[in-house]
Design a protein around this motif. Structure first.
Motif, short mmCIF file in Angstrom:
data_model
loop_
_atom_site.label_atom_id
_atom_site.label_comp_id
_atom_site.label_asym_id
_atom_site.label_seq_id
_atom_site.Cartn_x
_atom_site.Cartn_y
_atom_site.Cartn_z
N VAL A 155 -53.44 -50.59 -54.57
CA VAL A 155 -54.42 -49.40 -54.83
C VAL A 155 -53.44 -48.43 -54.83
N LYS A 156 -52.64 -47.50 -53.96
CA LYS A 156 -51.28 -47.60 -53.80
C LYS A 156 -50.74 -47.31 -55.46
N ALA A 157 -50.17 -49.20 -55.96
CA ALA A 157 -49.89 -48.73 -57.04
C ALA A 157 -50.10 -48.34 -58.57
N ASN A 158 -51.53 -48.12 -57.65
CA ASN A 158 -52.86 -48.12 -59.31
C ASN A 158 -53.21 -46.35 -58.81
N GLN A 159 -52.69 -45.28 -57.29
CA GLN A 159 -53.20 -44.61 -57.22
C GLN A 159 -53.82 -42.97 -58.69
N LYS A 160 -53.02 -44.11 -59.58
CA LYS A 160 -53.13 -42.76 -60.75
C LYS A 160 -54.52 -42.71 -61.44
N LEU A 161 -55.22 -44.26 -61.18
CA LEU A 161 -56.39 -44.20 -61.71
C LEU A 161 -58.13 -43.85 -61.34
N LEU A 162 -57.41 -43.46 -59.66
CA LEU A 162 -58.48 -43.36 -58.48
C LEU A 162 -59.17 -41.67 -59.01
N LYS A 163 -60.63 -42.24 -59.04
CA LYS A 163 -61.53 -40.85 -58.99
C LYS A 163 -61.42 -40.40 -58.01
N ARG A 164 -62.29 -41.03 -57.30
CA ARG A 164 -62.63 -40.78 -56.10
C ARG A 164 -61.59 -41.83 -54.61
N MET A 201 -62.37 -50.57 -56.91
CA MET A 201 -61.88 -49.97 -57.60
C MET A 201 -62.57 -49.77 -58.98
N ALA A 202 -63.47 -50.34 -59.74
CA ALA A 202 -64.67 -50.64 -60.14
C ALA A 202 -65.49 -49.33 -60.33
N ILE A 203 -65.66 -49.27 -58.35
CA ILE A 203 -66.27 -47.78 -57.64
C ILE A 203 -65.65 -46.49 -57.84
N ALA A 204 -63.90 -46.87 -57.41
CA ALA A 204 -63.37 -45.71 -56.64
C ALA A 204 -63.22 -44.93 -58.44
N ASN A 205 -62.47 -45.70 -59.66
CA ASN A 205 -63.00 -45.62 -61.02
C ASN A 205 -64.08 -44.50 -61.32
N SER A 206 -64.99 -44.55 -61.64
CA SER A 206 -66.12 -44.17 -62.58
C SER A 206 -66.63 -43.06 -61.67
N LYS A 207 -67.44 -42.60 -62.49
CA LYS A 207 -68.53 -41.75 -62.24
C LYS A 207 -70.10 -42.09 -62.04
N ARG A 208 -70.29 -43.28 -61.33
CA ARG A 208 -71.18 -43.97 -61.40
C ARG A 208 -72.02 -43.32 -60.20
N GLU A 209 -73.01 -43.12 -60.20
CA GLU A 209 -73.97 -42.71 -59.42
C GLU A 209 -74.56 -43.39 -58.11
N MET A 210 -73.04 -42.59 -56.60
CA MET A 210 -73.96 -43.92 -55.19
C MET A 210 -74.65 -42.61 -54.48
N LYS A 211 -76.04 -43.54 -54.50
CA LYS A 211 -76.57 -42.92 -53.03
C LYS A 211 -77.06 -43.99 -52.50
N PHE A 212 -77.47 -43.76 -51.19
CA PHE A 212 -78.39 -44.65 -50.94
C PHE A 212 -79.64 -45.76 -50.69
N ILE A 213 -79.72 -46.80 -50.84
CA ILE A 213 -80.57 -47.28 -50.85
C ILE A 213 -80.95 -48.72 -49.65
N PRO A 214 -81.73 -47.42 -48.48
CA PRO A 214 -82.50 -48.84 -47.31
C PRO A 214 -82.84 -50.30 -48.36
N GLN A 215 -82.20 -51.46 -47.18
CA GLN A 215 -83.31 -52.44 -47.87
C GLN A 215 -84.12 -53.28 -46.33
N ASP A 216 -84.89 -53.86 -46.95
CA ASP A 216 -86.04 -54.25 -45.99
C ASP A 216 -85.84 -55.25 -44.65
N ASP A 217 -84.83 -55.91 -45.10
CA ASP A 217 -84.10 -57.44 -44.25
C ASP A 217 -82.11 -57.13 -44.33
#
Length: 308
Positions: free
Chosen positions: A148-157, A292-308
């Motif tokens: 990740v450090k080697a590719n830090q320039k790609l990070l949004k988050r 990296m797919a999550i850190a490099n994107s603008k996708r919405e990130m929110k908590f969704i509780p699960q039953d199990d």
């Protein structure tokens, strides 16, 4: 390759003085470096990495030095751990590395990648080295952080890398972190935990729980399987068993990733000779690409509780 020894403390100090990494972070996760990390972490001379021991402190120093050698800002987070065996208290640490994202807004959102580094110590004269549990996860943490450090320039988050102490004593390191966070807890959008990732089977199965706790998680983790030569077994819930639970209980999305149970679990035979190191390279790359797919994107990130 560094062969396994039973008693030479000199080798341990050499590892601590000279971590595997260098000031030039590598862009590839290699079997050699994973092996060298695990050879150190699961060496008999570290006596099972038990909290409060000199050997446990050597591991803490090693992890921090590896972060630093790769240009990653790092710090100790000391806490008191109450031991299961006798209810005594000892001092131990979480080791935290930080890589900042580049987006002026999204860099304030944080993804955590974690793995516990402690194990069971010495019992009835036998050393519990915990090569899979969880030297494998700690080695993957260090290798992924380097890439990740080697590719830090790609990070949004931004990304926090946390090596947790005293997990085997009841998730104590992760519990301490969520109750004494080094960042605003509401800025943490996902916690990915690696616990026992060194036993990839012949079917290349990678197991995970919690993929349904954030939007698109199930689809993302499934889609990354084929390009990384693994077959994900993805559960929306099934959040249990390791440090990611501490985060889920605080309403934070999680992924708990492992390669399955085996006959060496919590036994003195959990040694490096029984690991699938080539398989761990696949698993580490799979996790890196998910991170990296999550850190490099603008996708919405929110908590969704699960039953199990």
């Amino acid at each position: 390759m560094i062969s396994k020894i039973n008693s030479s403390i000199v080798l341990v100090f050499l590892f601590i003085i000279t971590p595997v990494g260098s000031i030039f972070s590598q862009e590839e996760i290699t079997k050699q470096e994973l092996e060298e990390h695990i050879q150190f972490l699961a060496n008999d001379s570290l006596k099972g990495r038990f909290p409060g021991t000199v050997e446990n402190k050597m591991v803490v120093d090693y992890i921090k030095k590896d972060f630093t050698s790769n240009g990653i800002f790092s710090q100790f987070q000391e806490f008191t751990a109450r031991l299961k065996a006798d209810n005594s208290e000892v001092k131990t640490c979480n080791v935290i590395g930080f890589i900042e994202g580049n987006d002026p807004i999204l860099k304030n959102e944080i993804i955590i990648l974690g793995a516990h580094y402690d194990h069971l110590g010495v019992r009835e004269g036998s050393i519990y080295n915990g090569a899979d549990d969880n030297a494998s996860g700690t080695a993957a943490l260090l290798e992924i952080a380097e890439k990740v450090k080697a590719n830090q320039k790609l990070l949004k988050r931004s990304i926090l890398f946390i090596a947790f102490g005293a997990e085997e004593q009841g998730l104590l390191g992760s519990s301490y972190f969520v109750n004494h966070p080094t960042v605003a807890l509401d800025s943490v959008k996902l916690m990915i935990n690696m616990d026992m990732v060194g036993h990839l089977n012949e079917q290349n199965h990678v197991y995970m729980g919690g993929a349904g706790t954030f939007p698109g998680g199930m689809q993302l983790m499934d889609s990354l399987g084929m390009p990384n030569h693994v077959k994900p077994i993805v559960h929306a819930g099934s959040v249990a068993g390791s440090d990611h639970v501490s985060f889920y209980d605080k309403g934070i999305s999680v992924l708990g990733i492992h390669t399955g149970g085996h006959d060496h679990y919590h036994k003195p035979t959990d040694d490096i000779e029984n690991l699938n190191l080539a398989g761990e390279v696949k698993v580490a790359n799979y996790i890196y690409n998910a991170l990296m797919a999550i850190a490099n994107s603008k996708r919405e990130m929110k908590f969704i509780p699960q039953d199990d």
